[in-house]
Design a protein around this motif. Sequence first.
Motif, short mmCIF file in Angstrom:
data_model
loop_
_atom_site.label_atom_id
_atom_site.label_comp_id
_atom_site.label_asym_id
_atom_site.label_seq_id
_atom_site.Cartn_x
_atom_site.Cartn_y
_atom_site.Cartn_z
N LYS A 102 4.84 -14.50 -9.83
CA LYS A 102 5.89 -13.51 -9.66
C LYS A 102 5.53 -12.19 -10.33
CE LYS A 102 10.67 -12.44 -10.80
NZ LYS A 102 12.01 -12.95 -11.11
N VAL A 103 5.08 -12.24 -11.58
CA VAL A 103 4.74 -11.02 -12.32
C VAL A 103 3.58 -10.30 -11.65
CG1 VAL A 103 3.86 -10.14 -14.52
CG2 VAL A 103 5.67 -11.87 -14.49
N LEU A 104 2.59 -11.07 -11.17
CA LEU A 104 1.43 -10.47 -10.51
C LEU A 104 1.86 -9.71 -9.24
CD1 LEU A 104 -1.75 -10.35 -10.34
CD2 LEU A 104 -1.58 -12.32 -8.81
N VAL A 105 2.67 -10.37 -8.39
CA VAL A 105 3.09 -9.75 -7.14
C VAL A 105 4.08 -8.60 -7.42
CG1 VAL A 105 4.08 -10.13 -4.85
CG2 VAL A 105 2.70 -11.91 -5.91
N LEU A 106 4.87 -8.78 -8.48
CA LEU A 106 5.79 -7.72 -8.92
C LEU A 106 5.01 -6.45 -9.25
CD1 LEU A 106 8.86 -7.40 -9.77
CD2 LEU A 106 8.16 -8.00 -12.05
N ALA A 107 3.89 -6.63 -9.93
CA ALA A 107 3.06 -5.48 -10.29
C ALA A 107 2.48 -4.81 -9.03
CB ALA A 107 1.93 -5.92 -11.22
N ILE A 108 2.06 -5.65 -8.07
CA ILE A 108 1.52 -5.11 -6.82
C ILE A 108 2.61 -4.34 -6.05
CG2 ILE A 108 0.52 -5.71 -4.56
CD1 ILE A 108 -0.77 -8.16 -5.98
N ALA A 109 3.80 -4.95 -5.95
CA ALA A 109 4.91 -4.29 -5.24
C ALA A 109 5.32 -3.00 -5.95
CB ALA A 109 6.10 -5.25 -5.14
N GLY A 110 5.29 -3.02 -7.28
CA GLY A 110 5.61 -1.82 -8.05
C GLY A 110 4.60 -0.72 -7.82
N PHE A 111 3.32 -1.11 -7.82
CA PHE A 111 2.26 -0.14 -7.57
C PHE A 111 2.39 0.44 -6.16
CE2 PHE A 111 -1.87 0.95 -5.77
CZ PHE A 111 -2.32 1.89 -6.68
N ASN A 112 2.69 -0.42 -5.22
CA ASN A 112 2.89 0.00 -3.82
C ASN A 112 3.98 1.07 -3.72
OD1 ASN A 112 2.68 -0.34 -0.81
ND2 ASN A 112 4.75 -1.16 -1.08
N ALA A 113 5.10 0.83 -4.41
CA ALA A 113 6.22 1.79 -4.38
C ALA A 113 5.79 3.12 -5.01
CB ALA A 113 7.42 1.21 -5.11
N TRP A 114 5.10 3.01 -6.16
CA TRP A 114 4.63 4.23 -6.84
C TRP A 114 3.65 5.00 -5.95
CZ3 TRP A 114 -0.44 5.43 -8.14
CH2 TRP A 114 -0.58 6.63 -8.86
N PHE A 115 2.73 4.26 -5.35
CA PHE A 115 1.70 4.87 -4.52
C PHE A 115 2.32 5.59 -3.32
CE2 PHE A 115 -1.79 4.80 -1.37
CZ PHE A 115 -2.78 5.39 -2.14
N PHE A 116 3.33 4.96 -2.72
CA PHE A 116 4.02 5.56 -1.58
C PHE A 116 4.66 6.89 -1.98
CE2 PHE A 116 8.20 6.16 0.50
CZ PHE A 116 7.75 6.53 1.75
N HIS A 117 5.35 6.88 -3.13
CA HIS A 117 6.03 8.09 -3.56
C HIS A 117 5.05 9.18 -4.02
CE1 HIS A 117 10.26 7.06 -3.13
NE2 HIS A 117 9.86 5.82 -3.34
N ALA A 118 3.91 8.75 -4.56
CA ALA A 118 2.93 9.72 -5.04
C ALA A 118 2.12 10.33 -3.89
CB ALA A 118 1.98 9.05 -6.04
N ARG A 119 2.01 9.61 -2.78
CA ARG A 119 1.17 10.10 -1.68
C ARG A 119 1.97 10.41 -0.41
NH1 ARG A 119 -4.16 8.56 -3.18
NH2 ARG A 119 -4.98 9.46 -1.27
#
Lengths: 185, 157
Positions: A102-119
Amino acid sequence: MVLSILEWLEGTRWSIALLESIWVWPLVESTHVLTLGLFVGTTIMMDLRLLGVTFRQVPVSAFTGRMLPWTRVGFAIMTVTGLLLFYSNPVRYYTNVFFRLKVLVLAIAGFNAWFFHARAHRTVDEWGAEPTPPRAARIAGAVSIVGWTIVVISGRLIAYNWFDCDIQPQPDLINWAAGCVLGAE
Amino acid sequence: MLLPFFEWCENTVVGSAIRDSLWAFPVIEAVHLVGLCLLGGALLIVDLRLLGVGLTGRSISELSAQARPWLVGAVTLMVATGIPLFLSEAVKCYYNTSFWVKITTLPVALVFTFALRDRWARSPELDTSLRSRLIGAGSIALWLTVAAAGRWIGLSA
């Protein structure tokens, strides 16, 4: 090292009180579960828009401007209640394969959200009104839906002790993934 | 009077199979939760708009119409997973107050959403007003009761 800190945490007065409480723990846990409807629910609606599947006439900027604050409220509640639940039983969660997944995928999903907003989201004014968003936004939506679904399912499965370290023998893979310290009990 | 029916439910093939399996109940339960997420999203996107927050730039009727297939899908997923979960522990449910709260508020919430809210939301002239706020708040309160009672089935012995 991490384990010894968590063992200390587990022995603190409030951690024990929380785990053993008749009402507080179930209320914190229920709040964590029910807030899924707000946090993951609004996230999925936004993802479906990014995929161009539904709400195709609603500008993406309307979602990020008007719905995202509610998603953030949901995330804040999930985080606070989630940290409290972890605090109530840290060693057990830390050595649980589903918690780790859960924590691993949570980190991936979090990064995905950040990456979307940053790009991709930076140029939302150019493409946000189009029924089908550009590829980068669609990928972000897809990764988000799959990611949060895995987080929800693995989060629910943390409750089961099938792979807990104190139940041996387990396959080597499980003991490795769960970080079990064998022979230490 | 209903107990024999609940006992029959528990003895169905599906009920017994789930009880005999280590994985079935947890996995179905987890999918039930994914349904809860979808249901929450499909409801809230309309309810928040009714409350005068959320996507206020769009009409209530548009959002309601767009959310409807996802709402139907979510309810279908919840029922399709909820029934087998119930079958596996029907007798426990019979003696569980939370179960009865959930099973009696659920039809009320369904009727409210699909017969009333749906019809009200369809009228193009409905915009943010005291009436729309009451509908939105009522919807959230009803479904929150169903969901909270549902969660409590597992927490109360």
